[in-house]
Motif scaffolding. Structure first.
Motif, mmCIF file in Angstrom:
data_model
loop_
_atom_site.group_PDB
_atom_site.id
_atom_site.type_symbol
_atom_site.label_atom_id
_atom_site.label_comp_id
_atom_site.label_asym_id
_atom_site.label_seq_id
_atom_site.Cartn_x
_atom_site.Cartn_y
_atom_site.Cartn_z
ATOM 1 N N PRO A 1 37.591 19.735 -28.058
ATOM 2 C CA PRO A 1 38.852 20.442 -28.522
ATOM 3 C C PRO A 1 39.704 20.393 -27.254
ATOM 4 N N LEU A 2 41.162 20.441 -27.827
ATOM 5 C CA LEU A 2 42.335 20.197 -26.840
ATOM 6 C C LEU A 2 42.480 21.589 -26.182
ATOM 7 N N SER A 3 41.984 22.556 -26.702
ATOM 8 C CA SER A 3 41.936 23.830 -25.944
ATOM 9 C C SER A 3 41.307 23.736 -24.714
ATOM 10 N N GLN A 4 40.116 22.892 -24.550
ATOM 11 C CA GLN A 4 39.320 22.785 -23.313
ATOM 12 C C GLN A 4 40.340 22.243 -22.165
ATOM 13 N N ILE A 5 41.156 21.447 -22.535
ATOM 14 C CA ILE A 5 42.001 20.772 -21.308
ATOM 15 C C ILE A 5 43.474 21.184 -21.450
ATOM 16 N N GLY A 6 43.734 22.273 -22.148
ATOM 17 C CA GLY A 6 45.174 22.968 -22.227
ATOM 18 C C GLY A 6 46.000 22.310 -23.037
ATOM 19 N N GLY A 7 45.416 22.118 -24.411
ATOM 20 C CA GLY A 7 46.211 22.001 -25.351
ATOM 21 C C GLY A 7 46.905 20.454 -25.425
ATOM 22 N N LYS A 8 47.911 20.452 -26.408
ATOM 23 C CA LYS A 8 48.441 18.969 -26.302
ATOM 24 C C LYS A 8 49.286 18.774 -25.183
ATOM 25 N N GLY A 9 49.496 19.741 -24.066
ATOM 26 C CA GLY A 9 50.186 19.225 -22.879
ATOM 27 C C GLY A 9 49.147 18.080 -22.170
ATOM 28 N N ALA A 10 48.058 17.904 -22.598
ATOM 29 C CA ALA A 10 47.057 16.885 -22.153
ATOM 30 C C ALA A 10 47.695 15.611 -22.627
ATOM 31 N N PHE A 11 48.511 15.444 -23.488
ATOM 32 C CA PHE A 11 49.128 14.178 -23.771
ATOM 33 C C PHE A 11 50.396 13.886 -22.954
ATOM 34 N N THR A 12 50.709 14.749 -22.264
ATOM 35 C CA THR A 12 52.152 14.397 -21.621
ATOM 36 C C THR A 12 51.800 14.830 -20.065
ATOM 37 N N ARG A 13 50.857 15.386 -19.406
ATOM 38 C CA ARG A 13 50.746 15.574 -18.041
ATOM 39 C C ARG A 13 50.724 14.381 -17.240
ATOM 40 N N ARG A 14 50.024 13.476 -17.511
ATOM 41 C CA ARG A 14 49.602 12.397 -16.867
ATOM 42 C C ARG A 14 51.140 11.612 -16.942
ATOM 43 N N ALA A 15 51.742 11.488 -17.880
ATOM 44 C CA ALA A 15 52.855 10.517 -18.099
ATOM 45 C C ALA A 15 54.002 11.425 -17.233
ATOM 46 N N ASP A 16 53.960 12.725 -17.120
ATOM 47 C CA ASP A 16 55.067 13.612 -16.307
ATOM 48 C C ASP A 16 54.746 13.383 -14.718
ATOM 49 N N THR A 17 53.468 13.236 -14.408
ATOM 50 C CA THR A 17 53.178 12.845 -13.056
ATOM 51 C C THR A 17 53.630 11.543 -12.696
ATOM 52 N N HIS A 18 53.455 10.424 -13.452
ATOM 53 C CA HIS A 18 53.953 9.161 -13.313
ATOM 54 C C HIS A 18 55.588 9.191 -13.111
ATOM 55 N N LEU A 19 56.061 9.991 -14.170
ATOM 56 C CA LEU A 19 57.619 10.035 -14.074
ATOM 57 C C LEU A 19 58.296 10.721 -12.904
ATOM 58 N N LEU A 20 57.544 11.829 -12.502
ATOM 59 C CA LEU A 20 57.990 12.641 -11.271
ATOM 60 C C LEU A 20 57.604 12.087 -10.010
ATOM 61 N N ASP A 21 56.874 11.255 -9.965
ATOM 62 C CA ASP A 21 56.289 10.527 -8.548
ATOM 63 C C ASP A 21 56.877 9.219 -8.524
ATOM 64 N N GLY A 22 57.739 8.861 -9.679
ATOM 65 C CA GLY A 22 58.783 7.524 -9.307
ATOM 66 C C GLY A 22 57.857 6.154 -10.041
#
Length: 319
Positions: free
Chosen positions: A55-76
């Motif tokens: 279940p997505l609720s185990q890993i923070g909902g659908k933010g799980a689809f964007t967190r890693r991409a956000d990290t790649h974006l913010l660290d350049g």
């Protein structure tokens, strides 16, 4: 601040799913038409949500689809990312520093009933009591509980194409499923759409049918390159709907809907609802006004929801 030399490469991060790659391909065509002198380097980023099968609720909902991409974006590591707007957490649930640069034209917002191959055509209302309806969205589960309490929502995971295959072979854990019509069309599976659900009753997802491209907020060069690709009317609708989500402090696990439209006079109308997961009465609100104030109209709609008692339902719609 990022600077781009002539003939520069713009690195675009995307999920590797077939649907994500299809929408990335369409964006790439528009980008090359607008900037033929630039190279778009597409970088595949496998999200936590892609790798996780529970279940997505185990890993923070659908933010799980964007967190890693956000990290790649913010660290350049990439200059921009592309995603479905309905998968983007609200600003209160994300690390600061990202901004929407391009908003593609809105596609169909409606959901559809999908039946296994060979199943006789049928509507949701005609399904036998106890039929298991596959969906991973709290909004859809709450709508089922309210409109079709005789049916049983069951959680499903996986990309749209794999869900269809498992449904057809009896391995989905559900007898039928609900899907986004726009997503089926993107993958060439429009023929799998059964009953198209009336969006005035079966309320759309916030951001449904909208693809967005984001960049680092301080990277004005990339932002300037992407901005001309924005569809102005869709940007207005997105700003209004996202403002509702932000004001409610809601997220992808919230059983809610915010849907904005433009009327014949060019005014924006925002209709929003917070749903009861148990199938009880929803709390609904509506506001309208000038497109120049789309975000404020969204916030006003959300405040009307809260004043009408939505906070009680919000407390139980967060998993």
């Amino acid at each position: 601040m990022t600077t781009l030399a002539p003939q520069a490469v713009v690195r675009l991060g995307t999920r590797p799913s077939p649907m994500a790659m299809e929408q990335t391909g369409r964006f790439a065509q528009a980008f090359h038409a607008c900037h033929p002198q630039l190279t778009l380097d597409i970088r595949k980023i496998t999200s936590e949500g892609d790798a996780h099968r529970g279940p997505l609720s185990q890993i923070g909902g659908k933010g799980a689809f964007t967190r890693r991409a956000d990290t790649h974006l913010l660290d350049g590591r990439v200059d921009a990312t592309i995603a479905c707007a309905k998968d983007l957490p609200g600003s209160h649930d994300r690390a600061p520093g990202t901004a929407v640069a391009a908003v593609l034209p809105r596609e169909d917002v409606r959901d559809v009933l999908v039946l296994p191959v060979g199943h006789q055509p049928v509507t949701l209302a005609e399904l036998p009591p106890g039929t298991r309806v596959g969906t991973s969205a709290p909004r859809r589960a709450a709508l089922l509980a309210s409109l079709f309490p005789q049916l049983v929502p069951v959680p499903i995971r996986g990309n749209a194409d794999s869900r269809l295959d498992r449904l057809d072979h009896g391995r989905l854990g559900a007898d039928v499923m609900i899907a986004a019509l726009a997503g089926l069309r993107r993958l060439g599976f429009a023929d799998r759409a059964g009953e198209v659900l009336d969006p005035t009753l079966w309320l759309p997802a916030t951001g449904a049918g909208i693809i967005v491209v984001e960049h680092r907020a301080d990277d004005t060069v990339t932002g300037g390159l992407l901005a001309p690709l924005t569809h102005p009317a869709t940007r207005i609708l997105l700003d209004a709907e996202r403002a509702v989500l932000a004001e409610l402090a809601g997220g992808c696990l919230t059983a809610a809907s915010a849907h904005a439209t433009l009327d014949d006079t060019g005014r924006v109308i925002v209709r929003a609802a917070v749903l009861d997961p148990a199938g009880g009465p929803s709390v609904r609100a509506e506001a309208s006004g000038s497109t120049e104030h789309a975000a404020e109209i969204g916030r006003r709609t959300a405040r009307a929801l809260l004043n009408a008692g939505a906070l009680r339902l919000l407390a139980v719609t967060h998993e």
